[in-house]
Write a protein that holds these residues in place. Structure first.
Motif, PDB file in Angstrom:
ATOM      1  N   MET A   1      79.917  16.783  27.524  1.00  0.00           N
ATOM      2  CA  MET A   1      79.342  16.522  28.822  1.00  0.00           C
ATOM      3  C   MET A   1      79.383  17.801  29.656  1.00  0.00           C
ATOM      4  O   MET A   1      80.404  18.461  29.743  1.00  0.00           O
ATOM      5  CB  MET A   1      80.146  15.407  29.505  1.00  0.00           C
ATOM      6  N   HIS A   2      78.258  18.136  30.293  1.00  0.00           N
ATOM      7  CA  HIS A   2      78.182  19.340  31.111  1.00  0.00           C
ATOM      8  C   HIS A   2      78.411  18.982  32.574  1.00  0.00           C
ATOM      9  O   HIS A   2      77.789  18.082  33.104  1.00  0.00           O
ATOM     10  CB  HIS A   2      76.807  19.994  30.940  1.00  0.00           C
ATOM     11  N   THR A   3      79.351  19.656  33.174  1.00  0.00           N
ATOM     12  CA  THR A   3      79.552  19.457  34.608  1.00  0.00           C
ATOM     13  C   THR A   3      79.317  20.792  35.298  1.00  0.00           C
ATOM     14  O   THR A   3      79.620  21.850  34.743  1.00  0.00           O
ATOM     15  CB  THR A   3      80.983  18.971  34.925  1.00  0.00           C
ATOM     16  N   SER A   4      78.747  20.733  36.453  1.00  0.00           N
ATOM     17  CA  SER A   4      78.574  21.966  37.200  1.00  0.00           C
ATOM     18  C   SER A   4      79.305  21.833  38.520  1.00  0.00           C
ATOM     19  O   SER A   4      79.572  20.745  39.007  1.00  0.00           O
ATOM     20  CB  SER A   4      77.100  22.273  37.397  1.00  0.00           C
ATOM     21  N   SER A   5      79.611  22.951  39.066  1.00  0.00           N
ATOM     22  CA  SER A   5      80.415  22.972  40.279  1.00  0.00           C
ATOM     23  C   SER A   5      79.567  22.728  41.521  1.00  0.00           C
ATOM     24  O   SER A   5      78.342  22.835  41.504  1.00  0.00           O
ATOM     25  CB  SER A   5      81.115  24.327  40.385  1.00  0.00           C
ATOM     26  N   LEU A   6      80.245  22.442  42.605  1.00  0.00           N
ATOM     27  CA  LEU A   6      79.605  22.303  43.909  1.00  0.00           C
ATOM     28  C   LEU A   6      78.844  23.584  44.241  1.00  0.00           C
ATOM     29  O   LEU A   6      77.680  23.552  44.651  1.00  0.00           O
ATOM     30  CB  LEU A   6      80.680  22.017  44.967  1.00  0.00           C
ATOM     31  N   GLN A   7      79.492  24.716  44.034  1.00  0.00           N
ATOM     32  CA  GLN A   7      78.873  26.024  44.300  1.00  0.00           C
ATOM     33  C   GLN A   7      77.600  26.200  43.469  1.00  0.00           C
ATOM     34  O   GLN A   7      76.560  26.601  44.002  1.00  0.00           O
ATOM     35  CB  GLN A   7      79.875  27.136  43.991  1.00  0.00           C
ATOM     36  N   GLN A   8      77.658  25.893  42.179  1.00  0.00           N
ATOM     37  CA  GLN A   8      76.484  26.043  41.308  1.00  0.00           C
ATOM     38  C   GLN A   8      75.346  25.122  41.734  1.00  0.00           C
ATOM     39  O   GLN A   8      74.189  25.504  41.710  1.00  0.00           O
ATOM     40  CB  GLN A   8      76.860  25.773  39.845  1.00  0.00           C
ATOM     41  N   ASN A   9      75.685  23.889  42.139  1.00  0.00           N
ATOM     42  CA  ASN A   9      74.661  22.946  42.604  1.00  0.00           C
ATOM     43  C   ASN A   9      73.972  23.448  43.866  1.00  0.00           C
ATOM     44  O   ASN A   9      72.749  23.371  43.987  1.00  0.00           O
ATOM     45  CB  ASN A   9      75.267  21.565  42.857  1.00  0.00           C
ATOM     46  N   ILE A  10      74.759  23.944  44.819  1.00  0.00           N
ATOM     47  CA  ILE A  10      74.173  24.460  46.061  1.00  0.00           C
ATOM     48  C   ILE A  10      73.308  25.676  45.760  1.00  0.00           C
ATOM     49  O   ILE A  10      72.198  25.800  46.295  1.00  0.00           O
ATOM     50  CB  ILE A  10      75.277  24.779  47.102  1.00  0.00           C
ATOM     51  N   LEU A  11      73.776  26.565  44.904  1.00  0.00           N
ATOM     52  CA  LEU A  11      72.979  27.751  44.555  1.00  0.00           C
ATOM     53  C   LEU A  11      71.664  27.373  43.877  1.00  0.00           C
ATOM     54  O   LEU A  11      70.619  27.955  44.184  1.00  0.00           O
ATOM     55  CB  LEU A  11      73.781  28.688  43.640  1.00  0.00           C
ATOM     56  N   ALA A  12      71.705  26.381  42.990  1.00  0.00           N
ATOM     57  CA  ALA A  12      70.483  25.950  42.301  1.00  0.00           C
ATOM     58  C   ALA A  12      69.491  25.344  43.292  1.00  0.00           C
ATOM     59  O   ALA A  12      68.289  25.635  43.247  1.00  0.00           O
ATOM     60  CB  ALA A  12      70.834  24.942  41.203  1.00  0.00           C
ATOM     61  N   GLU A  13      69.988  24.510  44.191  1.00  0.00           N
ATOM     62  CA  GLU A  13      69.138  23.894  45.205  1.00  0.00           C
ATOM     63  C   GLU A  13      68.571  24.968  46.136  1.00  0.00           C
ATOM     64  O   GLU A  13      67.381  24.972  46.470  1.00  0.00           O
ATOM     65  CB  GLU A  13      69.971  22.883  45.994  1.00  0.00           C
ATOM     66  N   LEU A  14      69.412  25.883  46.541  1.00  0.00           N
ATOM     67  CA  LEU A  14      69.001  26.966  47.434  1.00  0.00           C
ATOM     68  C   LEU A  14      67.892  27.805  46.796  1.00  0.00           C
ATOM     69  O   LEU A  14      66.908  28.162  47.458  1.00  0.00           O
ATOM     70  CB  LEU A  14      70.209  27.841  47.767  1.00  0.00           C
ATOM     71  N   HIS A  15      68.037  28.106  45.515  1.00  0.00           N
ATOM     72  CA  HIS A  15      67.048  28.914  44.795  1.00  0.00           C
ATOM     73  C   HIS A  15      65.652  28.277  44.900  1.00  0.00           C
ATOM     74  O   HIS A  15      64.669  28.952  45.223  1.00  0.00           O
ATOM     75  CB  HIS A  15      67.473  29.074  43.329  1.00  0.00           C
ATOM     76  N   VAL A  16      65.563  26.977  44.676  1.00  0.00           N
ATOM     77  CA  VAL A  16      64.286  26.254  44.737  1.00  0.00           C
ATOM     78  C   VAL A  16      63.748  26.245  46.163  1.00  0.00           C
ATOM     79  O   VAL A  16      62.570  26.519  46.410  1.00  0.00           O
ATOM     80  CB  VAL A  16      64.458  24.810  44.202  1.00  0.00           C
ATOM     81  N   GLU A  17      64.610  25.924  47.126  1.00  0.00           N
ATOM     82  CA  GLU A  17      64.165  25.809  48.514  1.00  0.00           C
ATOM     83  C   GLU A  17      63.764  27.150  49.111  1.00  0.00           C
ATOM     84  O   GLU A  17      62.809  27.225  49.890  1.00  0.00           O
ATOM     85  CB  GLU A  17      65.230  25.122  49.371  1.00  0.00           C
ATOM     86  N   LEU A  18      64.463  28.218  48.759  1.00  0.00           N
ATOM     87  CA  LEU A  18      64.082  29.541  49.263  1.00  0.00           C
ATOM     88  C   LEU A  18      62.701  29.949  48.758  1.00  0.00           C
ATOM     89  O   LEU A  18      61.899  30.508  49.520  1.00  0.00           O
ATOM     90  CB  LEU A  18      65.125  30.598  48.866  1.00  0.00           C
TER      91      LEU A  18
END
Length: 169
Positions: A1-18
């Motif tokens: 199972m792959h888990t990602s961190s809070l930081q990684q999730n925010i960075l991924a979301e930020l990348h798309v929104e920017l």
């Protein structure tokens, strides 16, 4: 199972929104900077500048523990950009800084609270990760949506953000 961190999730979301935000800002016509759809609305240029300056606000959530709107020494954005090139350069600069600061932080830090206040009046006091999402990303997306309405009203093709727009079909 792959888990990602809070930081990684925010960075991924930020990348798309920017990326989406930059597409919208690229279409803002500086020659119509004073346009406003309603007397209570910001001008087109005030709104576009606010969208960009919110990036510095999000960076504060990562790098500081609080911000008092009454503090005259608190960091403030620079002067209003006087061209689309200046606006986009500030967007790129603020985006890079925000991403760098987020990459340098960790999940533990993102669970620490950030307090936004005006003197004794607390506007919010929440974990940094929540502050970035609510007052950062969601706030920016709200104003970016307003910008797309301004573009539509000015008959400027609206870019697709979560799929093609009516102008791209």
């Amino acid at each position: 199972m792959h888990t990602s961190s809070l930081q990684q999730n925010i960075l991924a979301e930020l990348h798309v929104e920017l990326a989406g935000t930059r597409k919208v800002l690229e279409r803002v016509p500086f020659e119509q900077a004073e346009y406003r759809p309603h007397p209570k609305s910001m001008t087109l240029w005030q709104l576009a500048t606010h969208v960009v300056n919110l990036l510095a606000f999000k960076t504060l959530f990562v790098t500081h523990d609080s911000r008092d709107f009454l503090d005259p020494n608190a960091p403030k954005p620079g002067p209003t950009p006087t061209s689309k090139e200046e606006l986009l350069a500030r967007f790129d600069d603020y985006s890079a800084t925000l991403q760098k600061e987020l990459q340098a932080t960790d999940d533990e830090t993102l669970t620490h609270n950030f307090k936004l206040h005006r003197g004794e009046q607390v506007i919010f006091d929440r974990p940094k990760g929540t502050a970035i999402r609510l007052m950062g990303l969601n706030h920016s997306i709200h104003h970016r949506g307003q910008l797309t309405v301004y573009l539509r009203l000015l008959d400027i093709p609206v870019p697709g953000l979560y799929g093609p727009s009516a102008d791209e079909k």
